[in-house]
Structures are given as C-alpha cells and as structure tokens.
Write a protein that holds these residues in place. Sequence first.
Motif, short mmCIF file in Angstrom:
data_model
loop_
_atom_site.label_atom_id
_atom_site.label_comp_id
_atom_site.label_asym_id
_atom_site.label_seq_id
_atom_site.Cartn_x
_atom_site.Cartn_y
_atom_site.Cartn_z
N ALA A 99 -42.39 -56.44 -5.27
CA ALA A 99 -43.49 -55.70 -4.66
C ALA A 99 -43.14 -54.23 -4.49
N ARG A 100 -41.92 -53.95 -4.06
CA ARG A 100 -41.52 -52.56 -3.89
C ARG A 100 -41.49 -51.83 -5.22
N THR A 101 -40.98 -52.49 -6.25
CA THR A 101 -40.95 -51.87 -7.57
C THR A 101 -42.36 -51.60 -8.08
N ALA A 102 -43.25 -52.57 -7.91
CA ALA A 102 -44.63 -52.41 -8.37
C ALA A 102 -45.33 -51.28 -7.63
N LEU A 103 -45.16 -51.20 -6.33
CA LEU A 103 -45.83 -50.16 -5.55
C LEU A 103 -45.25 -48.79 -5.86
N GLU A 141 -43.94 -59.24 -16.06
CA GLU A 141 -42.91 -58.68 -16.93
C GLU A 141 -41.50 -59.00 -16.45
N HIS A 142 -41.39 -59.57 -15.25
CA HIS A 142 -40.06 -59.90 -14.72
C HIS A 142 -39.44 -61.04 -15.52
N ASP A 143 -38.18 -60.90 -15.84
CA ASP A 143 -37.47 -61.94 -16.60
C ASP A 143 -36.94 -62.97 -15.62
N TRP A 144 -37.74 -64.02 -15.40
CA TRP A 144 -37.37 -65.03 -14.41
C TRP A 144 -36.26 -65.96 -14.92
N ALA A 165 -47.89 -62.62 -26.00
CA ALA A 165 -48.52 -63.66 -25.17
C ALA A 165 -48.31 -63.38 -23.68
N ARG A 166 -47.17 -62.83 -23.32
CA ARG A 166 -46.93 -62.54 -21.91
C ARG A 166 -47.92 -61.50 -21.41
N ARG A 167 -48.18 -60.49 -22.21
CA ARG A 167 -49.15 -59.46 -21.84
C ARG A 167 -50.54 -60.07 -21.68
N VAL A 168 -50.93 -60.95 -22.59
CA VAL A 168 -52.23 -61.63 -22.47
C VAL A 168 -52.28 -62.45 -21.19
N GLY A 169 -51.16 -63.11 -20.86
CA GLY A 169 -51.11 -63.91 -19.65
C GLY A 169 -51.27 -63.08 -18.39
N LEU A 199 -48.83 -55.30 -9.10
CA LEU A 199 -48.09 -56.48 -8.66
C LEU A 199 -48.12 -57.57 -9.72
N PHE A 200 -49.30 -57.82 -10.29
CA PHE A 200 -49.42 -58.83 -11.35
C PHE A 200 -48.60 -58.42 -12.57
N LYS A 201 -48.66 -57.16 -12.92
CA LYS A 201 -47.95 -56.69 -14.11
C LYS A 201 -46.43 -56.79 -13.90
N GLN A 202 -45.97 -56.39 -12.72
CA GLN A 202 -44.54 -56.45 -12.45
C GLN A 202 -44.04 -57.89 -12.44
N ALA A 203 -44.79 -58.79 -11.82
CA ALA A 203 -44.40 -60.20 -11.79
C ALA A 203 -44.42 -60.81 -13.19
#
Length: 265
Positions: free
Chosen positions: A194-198, A171-174, A89-93, A165-169
Amino acid sequence: MRLPKDRSVLVTAALWCSALRGAPTHALQLPSAAVASSLEAVASGATHFATEHPLLFGSSLTSVKTAAADVLAQRLQKGRKFGAQGLDARRVGIFASYGFCYLGAVQYCWYSIAFPRLFPHAEAFAALPFSEKLRDLAGWRAVAGQVVLDQGVHWPLVAIPTFYLFKQAGEHDWASRPSAAKSRPPTRTWTHLARTALRKCRRNWRSDVVACWAIWVPACIFNFSVCPVDMRVPFAALVSFVYTAIVSWRRGKPDGARLGAPPPR
C-alpha cells in the motif's frame, strides 16, 4: 424499410456477424427463424438476469469490458500478436479485477444507490424537455453536485489511488519473494504494498486528475443532465471502453515504462 422494435437485436447481431466476415453492411441478411428465436431467448434471459441481479451482472460486464479494452490496447501496442508470449495475462488480470471489484461493485453502490438518495430530483430533471431544463435551477444544482462529488471527491481521492493498489498487488511477485520478505507477516506485506502504491500515486496524481477531468467532467455533465437513469451506465460504459483502451496503452505497462494517463473507469 423500418423494422419492428422487437427485431432490433437481430439487426444488431447481423451487423456484427457481417462486420466479422468482412461483408458490407448493406448486404446483411437477418438470421433464420430458428436462430432469431434463439437470439431473442438469450437476450430475454440476459435482460431478466440483469434485472434480478444488477450488481453481479454489472460487475461481470464491467470486468469483461475493462479486460477487453486492455487486450485491445495490447493488440495495437507495438503490433503485438495474441499468444502465450504476446499477451500479458497478468496485466489483463489487473484490469479485470479492478473492473469487477471497483468499477463494477463499488461504483454500482455509488451511482445506483448513493446518488439517487443524495439527489432525488436528478431523475425527473433528466426526463424534462431541454426548454424546461434551462429554467430548472434545482435540477442544474443537482447535476453540479453529482459532478463535484464524482470528479472532485470520488475519483481524485478514492478511485485513482485504488487503481494503484490493484496494479501494485497485481505486479508483485508473490511466488519468488526474498527470504527477508518471506519471513514478513502478511499484514506487513500488504502495508508495504500500500505504501509503495500510494507513493507512485502521489508522483502522478496531479497529471492523472487533470487528464481524468478533461474526459469525464464533460461526459458526466452530459450523463447526469441528459441520459435517463437506466441509460447512464451504458453511456458511461461506451465512453469508458474507449478511455480504458487509451489508459491501458499508456498506463498499463509495468513500472519503469513511461506513464502518462490516469486509471480507467
């Protein structure tokens, strides 16, 4: 027998119902008068809503389309079954959010507002007969300009990094962050994301751009030179659904899996 134009929506609905039931399409039956009237009312309401609220309608439709393509890819990928443990579901989101916020809202402003102002001759050029298009150098320059801006600037420098950026945010475990991260100000957290995503984007950027061009440069040339303005979004959505399913198959996996396709459009 050729059906009247205003009944085309009924034929489409009957074809879908027939396919879902597994019945042959030559045996389809049109809905009853009551169902037909309801379908026409729904279609009319949807058309009115799309005309009155094009941004909201387009963003919602793009979000559903992008999420559906990811669900299809997950369903086909390794024979996954739908269910609490079978569907990520997270991937779909992630795909749905990217579809709504970027593919819907941002691209609406790009294609429906910016492009018509930058290339006012493009709409008239798309409506010309093919024989006249061959002699219209200004029209072909407009097509080339749209393709260069879209595929040479927009996608390589904005759209592809935004997907990461969307994918990194997503998948981040908030919920379960380390104690050091919990004390970090929100601004620093987003800066770190952002740095990790870029950084991940730079690692795959060249292959992403080449794969994007292989599909979308020919599609954009056809779209900008042949399709009327009001048919550009449906054509792009048709290509995009298939393309997004392929992207989800190869790019939608969490980091650590083998990645080999660019982000969806």
